[in-house]
Design a protein around this motif. Structure first.
Motif, PDB file in Angstrom:
ATOM      1  N   ARG A  22       0.857  -1.191   0.000  1.00 15.75           N
ATOM      2  CA  ARG A  22       0.000   0.000   0.000  1.00 15.75           C
ATOM      3  C   ARG A  22       0.888   1.234   0.000  1.00 15.75           C
ATOM      4  O   ARG A  22       1.989   1.218   0.544  1.00 15.75           O
ATOM      5  N   GLY A  23       0.385   2.291  -0.584  1.00 14.45           N
ATOM      6  CA  GLY A  23       1.143   3.529  -0.577  1.00 14.45           C
ATOM      7  C   GLY A  23       0.464   4.582  -1.419  1.00 14.45           C
ATOM      8  O   GLY A  23      -0.722   4.511  -1.690  1.00 14.45           O
ATOM      9  N   ARG A  24       1.259   5.549  -1.835  1.00 16.81           N
ATOM     10  CA  ARG A  24       0.714   6.620  -2.662  1.00 16.81           C
ATOM     11  C   ARG A  24       1.335   6.551  -4.051  1.00 16.81           C
ATOM     12  O   ARG A  24       2.373   5.915  -4.249  1.00 16.81           O
ATOM     13  N   TYR A  25       0.674   7.203  -4.994  1.00 14.05           N
ATOM     14  CA  TYR A  25       1.186   7.238  -6.357  1.00 14.05           C
ATOM     15  C   TYR A  25       0.913   8.601  -6.970  1.00 14.05           C
ATOM     16  O   TYR A  25       0.035   9.334  -6.523  1.00 14.05           O
ATOM     17  N   GLU A  26       1.703   8.930  -7.989  1.00 12.93           N
ATOM     18  CA  GLU A  26       1.488  10.132  -8.787  1.00 12.93           C
ATOM     19  C   GLU A  26       1.699   9.769 -10.246  1.00 12.93           C
ATOM     20  O   GLU A  26       2.626   9.032 -10.577  1.00 12.93           O
ATOM     21  N   VAL A  27       0.839  10.299 -11.097  1.00 16.86           N
ATOM     22  CA  VAL A  27       0.939  10.060 -12.530  1.00 16.86           C
ATOM     23  C   VAL A  27       1.319  11.369 -13.218  1.00 16.86           C
ATOM     24  O   VAL A  27       0.706  12.402 -12.965  1.00 16.86           O
ATOM     25  N   TYR A  74       5.471   5.304  -7.589  1.00 15.49           N
ATOM     26  CA  TYR A  74       4.873   4.749  -6.379  1.00 15.49           C
ATOM     27  C   TYR A  74       5.802   4.962  -5.190  1.00 15.49           C
ATOM     28  O   TYR A  74       7.015   4.813  -5.317  1.00 15.49           O
ATOM     29  N   TRP A  75       5.222   5.255  -4.038  1.00 15.29           N
ATOM     30  CA  TRP A  75       5.938   5.324  -2.772  1.00 15.29           C
ATOM     31  C   TRP A  75       5.194   4.435  -1.797  1.00 15.29           C
ATOM     32  O   TRP A  75       4.109   4.786  -1.317  1.00 15.29           O
ATOM     33  N   ASP A  76       5.751   3.263  -1.506  1.00 18.21           N
ATOM     34  CA  ASP A  76       5.115   2.319  -0.607  1.00 18.21           C
ATOM     35  C   ASP A  76       5.189   2.833   0.826  1.00 18.21           C
ATOM     36  O   ASP A  76       6.138   3.529   1.194  1.00 18.21           O
ATOM     37  N   ASP A  77       4.209   2.489   1.633  1.00 18.77           N
ATOM     38  CA  ASP A  77       4.180   2.917   3.033  1.00 18.77           C
ATOM     39  C   ASP A  77       5.378   2.411   3.832  1.00 18.77           C
ATOM     40  O   ASP A  77       5.714   2.984   4.861  1.00 18.77           O
ATOM     41  N   THR A  78       6.033   1.343   3.361  1.00 17.06           N
ATOM     42  CA  THR A  78       7.199   0.821   4.080  1.00 17.06           C
ATOM     43  C   THR A  78       8.492   1.507   3.665  1.00 17.06           C
ATOM     44  O   THR A  78       9.539   1.243   4.244  1.00 17.06           O
ATOM     45  N   GLY A  79       8.440   2.350   2.618  1.00 22.23           N
ATOM     46  CA  GLY A  79       9.605   3.136   2.251  1.00 22.23           C
ATOM     47  C   GLY A  79      10.217   2.863   0.893  1.00 22.23           C
ATOM     48  O   GLY A  79      11.033   3.651   0.428  1.00 22.23           O
ATOM     49  N   PHE A  80       9.858   1.764   0.218  1.00 23.92           N
ATOM     50  CA  PHE A  80      10.478   1.556  -1.087  1.00 23.92           C
ATOM     51  C   PHE A  80       9.697   2.261  -2.182  1.00 23.92           C
ATOM     52  O   PHE A  80       8.542   2.647  -1.996  1.00 23.92           O
ATOM     53  N   THR A  81      10.355   2.471  -3.314  1.00 20.71           N
ATOM     54  CA  THR A  81       9.727   3.164  -4.436  1.00 20.71           C
ATOM     55  C   THR A  81       9.721   2.259  -5.662  1.00 20.71           C
ATOM     56  O   THR A  81      10.497   1.304  -5.758  1.00 20.71           O
ATOM     57  N   ALA A  82       8.842   2.572  -6.586  1.00 22.44           N
ATOM     58  CA  ALA A  82       8.752   1.834  -7.847  1.00 22.44           C
ATOM     59  C   ALA A  82       8.161   2.781  -8.881  1.00 22.44           C
ATOM     60  O   ALA A  82       7.693   3.875  -8.545  1.00 22.44           O
TER      61      ALA A  82
END
Length: 107
Positions: free
Chosen positions: A66-71, A78-86
């Motif tokens: 789960r996390g936030r995203y921006e298009v 993506y920025w996951d709530d645990t700290g990793f990005t994709a």
């Protein structure tokens, strides 16, 4: 109606306040990529929520990420709530390439 139900389920899974769910769901029509994206084998189910959050299930594990995203244009970060990005890219209105996977929009 099915799309609203799926978004409602995703909102509930993301712990969204149900009193604001209707208002949030209404804004989904303005964003072209909001909705459910699924790998062809159904293993990964990726819900892009209208409030800028995502909820991803993998196999039998609901809300695995789960996390936030921006298009920006056709690119998604993506920025996951645990700290990793994709990140990923929308190839067209129904195809998302993300993390080496191909996800397709589900109605």
């Amino acid at each position: 109606m099915r799309r609203l139900a799926l978004i409602g389920l995703a909102l509930a899974a993301a712990s969204i306040d149900p009193s604001t769910a209707e208002e949030t769901t209404m804004s989904a029509t303005d964003h072209p990529y909001v909705g459910l994206w699924v790998t062809d084998d159904g293993h990964v189910r990726h819900a892009l929520l209208p409030n800028g959050r995502y909820d991803e299930a993998r196999g039998t594990r609901e809300s695995a990420y789960r996390g936030r995203y921006e298009v920006t244009g056709t690119h998604i970060e993506y920025w996951d709530d645990t700290g990793f990005t994709a990140d990923g890219d929308f190839v067209d209105a129904n195809t998302l390439h993300h993390g080496g996977m191909v996800l397709r929009r589900r109605p």
